[in-house]
Design a protein around this motif. Structure first.
Motif, PDB file in Angstrom:
ATOM      1  N   TYR A   7      56.273  38.943  -4.776  1.00  0.00           N
ATOM      2  CA  TYR A   7      55.487  38.538  -3.820  1.00  0.00           C
ATOM      3  C   TYR A   7      53.978  39.454  -3.724  1.00  0.00           C
ATOM      4  N   VAL A   8      52.823  39.167  -3.463  1.00  0.00           N
ATOM      5  CA  VAL A   8      51.659  39.791  -3.252  1.00  0.00           C
ATOM      6  C   VAL A   8      50.837  39.536  -1.979  1.00  0.00           C
ATOM      7  N   ILE A   9      50.464  40.525  -1.559  1.00  0.00           N
ATOM      8  CA  ILE A   9      49.350  40.468  -0.483  1.00  0.00           C
ATOM      9  C   ILE A   9      47.929  40.672  -1.045  1.00  0.00           C
ATOM     10  N   ALA A  10      47.022  39.673  -0.862  1.00  0.00           N
ATOM     11  CA  ALA A  10      45.726  39.751  -1.446  1.00  0.00           C
ATOM     12  C   ALA A  10      45.048  40.199  -0.177  1.00  0.00           C
ATOM     13  N   VAL A  11      43.884  41.181  -0.265  1.00  0.00           N
ATOM     14  CA  VAL A  11      43.136  41.348   0.809  1.00  0.00           C
ATOM     15  C   VAL A  11      41.616  41.705   0.369  1.00  0.00           C
ATOM     16  N   ALA A  12      40.734  41.046   1.329  1.00  0.00           N
ATOM     17  CA  ALA A  12      39.446  41.154   0.827  1.00  0.00           C
ATOM     18  C   ALA A  12      38.524  41.345   2.533  1.00  0.00           C
ATOM     19  N   GLY A  13      37.975  42.014   2.842  1.00  0.00           N
ATOM     20  CA  GLY A  13      37.390  42.397   4.176  1.00  0.00           C
ATOM     21  C   GLY A  13      38.667  42.289   5.118  1.00  0.00           C
ATOM     22  N   ASP A  14      38.349  41.377   6.066  1.00  0.00           N
ATOM     23  CA  ASP A  14      39.248  40.799   7.123  1.00  0.00           C
ATOM     24  C   ASP A  14      40.267  39.821   6.548  1.00  0.00           C
ATOM     25  N   ALA A  15      40.104  39.362   5.497  1.00  0.00           N
ATOM     26  CA  ALA A  15      40.901  38.134   5.078  1.00  0.00           C
ATOM     27  C   ALA A  15      42.060  38.542   4.325  1.00  0.00           C
ATOM     28  N   GLU A  16      43.152  37.995   4.497  1.00  0.00           N
ATOM     29  CA  GLU A  16      44.371  38.308   3.821  1.00  0.00           C
ATOM     30  C   GLU A  16      45.197  36.965   3.282  1.00  0.00           C
ATOM     31  N   ILE A  17      45.566  36.846   2.120  1.00  0.00           N
ATOM     32  CA  ILE A  17      46.400  35.804   1.898  1.00  0.00           C
ATOM     33  C   ILE A  17      47.545  36.187   1.045  1.00  0.00           C
ATOM     34  N   HIS A  18      48.764  35.738   1.400  1.00  0.00           N
ATOM     35  CA  HIS A  18      50.063  36.196   0.886  1.00  0.00           C
ATOM     36  C   HIS A  18      50.544  35.033   0.013  1.00  0.00           C
ATOM     37  N   VAL A  19      51.050  35.418  -1.379  1.00  0.00           N
ATOM     38  CA  VAL A  19      51.622  34.678  -2.303  1.00  0.00           C
ATOM     39  C   VAL A  19      52.922  35.043  -2.692  1.00  0.00           C
ATOM     40  N   SER A  20      53.788  34.030  -2.821  1.00  0.00           N
ATOM     41  CA  SER A  20      55.244  34.202  -3.050  1.00  0.00           C
ATOM     42  C   SER A  20      55.435  33.408  -4.534  1.00  0.00           C
ATOM     43  N   GLU A  21      56.182  34.132  -5.463  1.00  0.00           N
ATOM     44  CA  GLU A  21      56.260  33.404  -6.511  1.00  0.00           C
ATOM     45  C   GLU A  21      57.668  32.894  -6.418  1.00  0.00           C
ATOM     46  N   THR A  22      57.582  31.608  -6.588  1.00  0.00           N
ATOM     47  CA  THR A  22      58.777  30.568  -6.380  1.00  0.00           C
ATOM     48  C   THR A  22      59.265  29.905  -7.697  1.00  0.00           C
ATOM     49  N   GLY A  23      58.456  30.333  -8.963  1.00  0.00           N
ATOM     50  CA  GLY A  23      59.137  29.516 -10.112  1.00  0.00           C
ATOM     51  C   GLY A  23      58.475  28.301 -10.264  1.00  0.00           C
ATOM     52  N   THR A  24      58.617  27.309  -9.249  1.00  0.00           N
ATOM     53  CA  THR A  24      58.039  25.975  -9.473  1.00  0.00           C
ATOM     54  C   THR A  24      56.995  25.861  -8.242  1.00  0.00           C
ATOM     55  N   VAL A  25      55.831  25.294  -8.151  1.00  0.00           N
ATOM     56  CA  VAL A  25      55.034  24.944  -6.984  1.00  0.00           C
ATOM     57  C   VAL A  25      55.233  23.288  -7.070  1.00  0.00           C
ATOM     58  N   LEU A  26      55.984  22.802  -6.294  1.00  0.00           N
ATOM     59  CA  LEU A  26      56.090  21.579  -5.840  1.00  0.00           C
ATOM     60  C   LEU A  26      55.079  20.852  -4.716  1.00  0.00           C
ATOM     61  N   ASP A  27      54.674  21.671  -3.951  1.00  0.00           N
ATOM     62  CA  ASP A  27      53.697  21.362  -2.882  1.00  0.00           C
ATOM     63  C   ASP A  27      52.683  22.629  -2.682  1.00  0.00           C
ATOM     64  N   PRO A  28      51.517  22.353  -3.457  1.00  0.00           N
ATOM     65  CA  PRO A  28      50.621  23.500  -3.230  1.00  0.00           C
ATOM     66  C   PRO A  28      50.102  23.657  -1.982  1.00  0.00           C
ATOM     67  N   GLY A  29      49.546  24.636  -1.492  1.00  0.00           N
ATOM     68  CA  GLY A  29      48.962  24.915  -0.123  1.00  0.00           C
ATOM     69  C   GLY A  29      47.613  24.940  -0.027  1.00  0.00           C
ATOM     70  N   ALA A  30      46.956  25.539   1.126  1.00  0.00           N
ATOM     71  CA  ALA A  30      45.613  25.388   1.108  1.00  0.00           C
ATOM     72  C   ALA A  30      45.140  26.597   2.021  1.00  0.00           C
ATOM     73  N   CYS A  31      43.888  27.430   1.947  1.00  0.00           N
ATOM     74  CA  CYS A  31      43.428  28.277   2.541  1.00  0.00           C
ATOM     75  C   CYS A  31      41.909  27.883   2.728  1.00  0.00           C
TER      76      CYS A  31
END
Length: 155
Positions: free
Chosen positions: A76-100
């Motif tokens: 797992y990673v928490i990416a932060v820039a300014g007030d923005a934050e994105i979390h990313v989970s390593e799942t092995g396979t991405v079947l349904d990509p998300g959006a931000c």
């Protein structure tokens, strides 16, 4: 006749709308509730997307290139820039990509940096509205196909 509290709330809302318009985010203003609608039991302070990835190191490199600092946990990673934050989970396979959606002050600089890097799946800059009153935006997909839309004022 409105109460002083209602007048103060209306003035705050008008001030917020004016500030949003001045920044060029007229279309990004917060939604209105119908009059008399009470807030729900949850009053969020922020919302954070949780995206999926196959390779955490590759994902960290992508977001750090965009200017995010990362705090890595196992899988797992928490990416932060300014007030923005994105979390990313390593799942092995991405079947349904998300959006931000990221609000930025300038879309040209990150777009140029990504184009210079020959980033695949980078859209052209789109404009909505008119200069001084609209927004500019573009999308880029991270290495796992998650769509990141950056938008800022059209000056």
């Amino acid at each position: 006749m409105p109460t002083p509290e209602q007048l103060a709330a209306q003035q705050r809302m008008n001030d917020e709308r004016r500030a949003v318009r001045e920044l060029g985010f007229a279309r990004l203003a917060r939604p209105r509730r119908p009059a008399g609608t009470l807030a729900g039991p949850v009053m969020p302070l922020s919302a954070v997307p949780i995206l999926q990835c196959c390779d955490l190191d590759r994902t960290i490199a992508f977001y750090e290139f965009l200017g995010f600092a990362s705090d890595q946990l196992p899988g797992y990673v928490i990416a932060v820039a300014g007030d923005a934050e994105i979390h990313v989970s390593e799942t092995g396979t991405v079947l349904d990509p998300g959006a931000c959606f990221l609000h930025v002050s300038d879309v040209s600089t990150p777009h140029t940096a990504l184009a210079d890097r020959n980033t695949k799946q980078l859209s052209a800059i789109e404009q909505s509205g008119r200069p001084g009153r609209g927004i500019q935006s573009f999308t880029v997909k991270d290495p796992d196909g998650n769509e990141i839309r950056l938008a800022g004022p059209w000056r």
